[in-house]
Design a protein around this motif. Structure first.
Motif, PDB file in Angstrom:
ATOM      1  N   HIS A  61       0.924  -1.194   0.093  1.00  0.00           N
ATOM      2  CA  HIS A  61       0.135   0.042  -0.134  1.00  0.00           C
ATOM      3  C   HIS A  61       0.812   1.321  -0.159  1.00  0.00           C
ATOM      4  O   HIS A  61       0.218   2.321  -0.269  1.00  0.00           O
ATOM      5  CB  HIS A  61      -1.035  -0.007   1.131  1.00  0.00           C
ATOM      6  N   LEU A  62       2.327   1.220   0.235  1.00  0.00           N
ATOM      7  CA  LEU A  62       3.029   2.408   0.111  1.00  0.00           C
ATOM      8  C   LEU A  62       3.794   2.308  -1.212  1.00  0.00           C
ATOM      9  O   LEU A  62       4.443   3.547  -1.427  1.00  0.00           O
ATOM     10  CB  LEU A  62       4.228   2.183   1.299  1.00  0.00           C
ATOM     11  N   ALA A  73      10.877   6.346   2.210  1.00  0.00           N
ATOM     12  CA  ALA A  73      11.240   7.613   2.518  1.00  0.00           C
ATOM     13  C   ALA A  73      10.151   8.662   2.468  1.00  0.00           C
ATOM     14  O   ALA A  73      10.020   9.465   3.087  1.00  0.00           O
ATOM     15  CB  ALA A  73      12.638   8.199   1.775  1.00  0.00           C
ATOM     16  N   VAL A  74       9.422   8.524   1.105  1.00  0.00           N
ATOM     17  CA  VAL A  74       8.517   9.520   0.842  1.00  0.00           C
ATOM     18  C   VAL A  74       7.348   9.325   1.973  1.00  0.00           C
ATOM     19  O   VAL A  74       6.882  10.251   2.459  1.00  0.00           O
ATOM     20  CB  VAL A  74       7.951   9.376  -0.554  1.00  0.00           C
ATOM     21  N   TYR A  75       6.896   7.923   2.325  1.00  0.00           N
ATOM     22  CA  TYR A  75       6.216   7.736   3.348  1.00  0.00           C
ATOM     23  C   TYR A  75       6.248   8.268   4.572  1.00  0.00           C
ATOM     24  O   TYR A  75       5.616   8.924   5.261  1.00  0.00           O
ATOM     25  CB  TYR A  75       5.624   6.213   3.381  1.00  0.00           C
ATOM     26  N   VAL A  86      14.392   9.730   7.822  1.00  0.00           N
ATOM     27  CA  VAL A  86      13.983   9.879   6.312  1.00  0.00           C
ATOM     28  C   VAL A  86      15.103   9.425   5.292  1.00  0.00           C
ATOM     29  O   VAL A  86      14.954   8.590   4.468  1.00  0.00           O
ATOM     30  CB  VAL A  86      12.983  10.894   6.194  1.00  0.00           C
ATOM     31  N   HIS A  87      16.115  10.553   5.454  1.00  0.00           N
ATOM     32  CA  HIS A  87      17.264  10.249   4.601  1.00  0.00           C
ATOM     33  C   HIS A  87      17.958   8.976   4.560  1.00  0.00           C
ATOM     34  O   HIS A  87      18.443   8.354   3.677  1.00  0.00           O
ATOM     35  CB  HIS A  87      18.248  11.771   4.928  1.00  0.00           C
ATOM     36  N   LEU A  88      18.091   8.503   5.667  1.00  0.00           N
ATOM     37  CA  LEU A  88      18.823   7.292   6.196  1.00  0.00           C
ATOM     38  C   LEU A  88      18.145   6.034   5.358  1.00  0.00           C
ATOM     39  O   LEU A  88      18.838   5.163   4.473  1.00  0.00           O
ATOM     40  CB  LEU A  88      19.067   6.792   7.480  1.00  0.00           C
ATOM     41  N   VAL A  89      16.950   6.209   5.336  1.00  0.00           N
ATOM     42  CA  VAL A  89      15.976   5.065   4.634  1.00  0.00           C
ATOM     43  C   VAL A  89      16.048   5.382   3.210  1.00  0.00           C
ATOM     44  O   VAL A  89      16.090   4.193   2.493  1.00  0.00           O
ATOM     45  CB  VAL A  89      14.545   5.091   5.344  1.00  0.00           C
ATOM     46  N   ALA A  90      15.932   6.387   2.741  1.00  0.00           N
ATOM     47  CA  ALA A  90      16.167   6.799   1.257  1.00  0.00           C
ATOM     48  C   ALA A  90      17.430   6.193   0.817  1.00  0.00           C
ATOM     49  O   ALA A  90      17.496   5.658  -0.524  1.00  0.00           O
ATOM     50  CB  ALA A  90      16.086   8.094   1.115  1.00  0.00           C
ATOM     51  N   HIS A  91      18.378   6.265   1.497  1.00  0.00           N
ATOM     52  CA  HIS A  91      19.802   5.912   0.897  1.00  0.00           C
ATOM     53  C   HIS A  91      20.199   4.699   1.365  1.00  0.00           C
ATOM     54  O   HIS A  91      21.795   4.138   1.202  1.00  0.00           O
ATOM     55  CB  HIS A  91      20.612   6.989   1.172  1.00  0.00           C
ATOM     56  N   HIS A  92      19.631   3.666   2.100  1.00  0.00           N
ATOM     57  CA  HIS A  92      19.892   2.496   2.736  1.00  0.00           C
ATOM     58  C   HIS A  92      20.638   1.577   1.656  1.00  0.00           C
ATOM     59  O   HIS A  92      20.327   1.507   0.498  1.00  0.00           O
ATOM     60  CB  HIS A  92      19.147   1.829   3.493  1.00  0.00           C
TER      61      HIS A  92
END
Length: 182
Positions: A61-62, A73-75, A86-92
């Motif tokens: 759903h995301l 990250a957007v979620y 947020v940034h760590l999740v985006a670039h993991h």
């Protein structure tokens, strides 16, 4: 509610039902984060929160782009998660290399790669945990990813291109842990 319990609840709510194996993986990654806390000092809670949330973008759903680091990250940004998280999740796990292959590099550029101890430790946690949440070594994890996706899949191309960067992050994290052991 403090950051870590909040992160566990967000992850559980989004992953445990639709993706129980992914839920097991992120729990294992979070357990690994607890063992690496010394490598990140005062950012131990941030590391654990990022570990439990790093794959939240897989939740059906995301999924908007189909690229889970970006979707996660957007979620998280949309629910007002802390910016660094947020940034760590985006670039993991060297996500920028896969984003290039998917044509999503420009969208990922909205998020900053902090390139520091927390990021390295997060990559280490992810790449030393099996899909079932068990500890493993980096070489075995890479082999498992390649086997799961097959030789011609974009993810296999990505993991081949990112392998040295990921290994370097693991080496840096291991070195940081040794520094704190003495």
């Amino acid at each position: 509610m403090s950051l870590v319990p909040w992160a566990y609840e967000v992850s559980r709510r989004n992953l445990s039902g639709p993706l129980p194996r992914r839920w097991a993986h992120v729990q294992g990654v979070a357990r690994k984060a607890q063992t690496l806390a010394a490598a990140v000092g005062n950012d131990a809670s941030l590391l654990e929160a990022a570990a439990i949330l790093h794959d939240v973008g897989y939740a059906p759903h995301l999924a908007v782009t189909g690229f889970h680091p970006l979707d996660g990250a957007v979620y998280l940004k949309g629910i007002d998660a802390p910016e660094r998280l947020v940034h760590l999740v985006a670039h993991h796990s060297c996500a920028v290399k896969e984003a290039r292959l998917r044509g999503l590099e420009e969208q990922l550029a909205d998020f900053r790669d902090e390139e520091g101890p927390v990021r390295d430790a997060l990559w280490t946690c992810d790449l030393t945990t099996t899909p079932h949440g068990e500890p493993t070594d980096f070489a075995s994890r890479v082999a498992e990813i390649k086997q799961r996706y097959g030789p011609d899949d974009l993810v296999t191309v990505f993991i081949d291109s990112a392998q040295q960067d990921l290994a370097d992050a693991i080496t840096r994290t291991t070195s940081r842990l040794r520094e704190f052991a003495y």
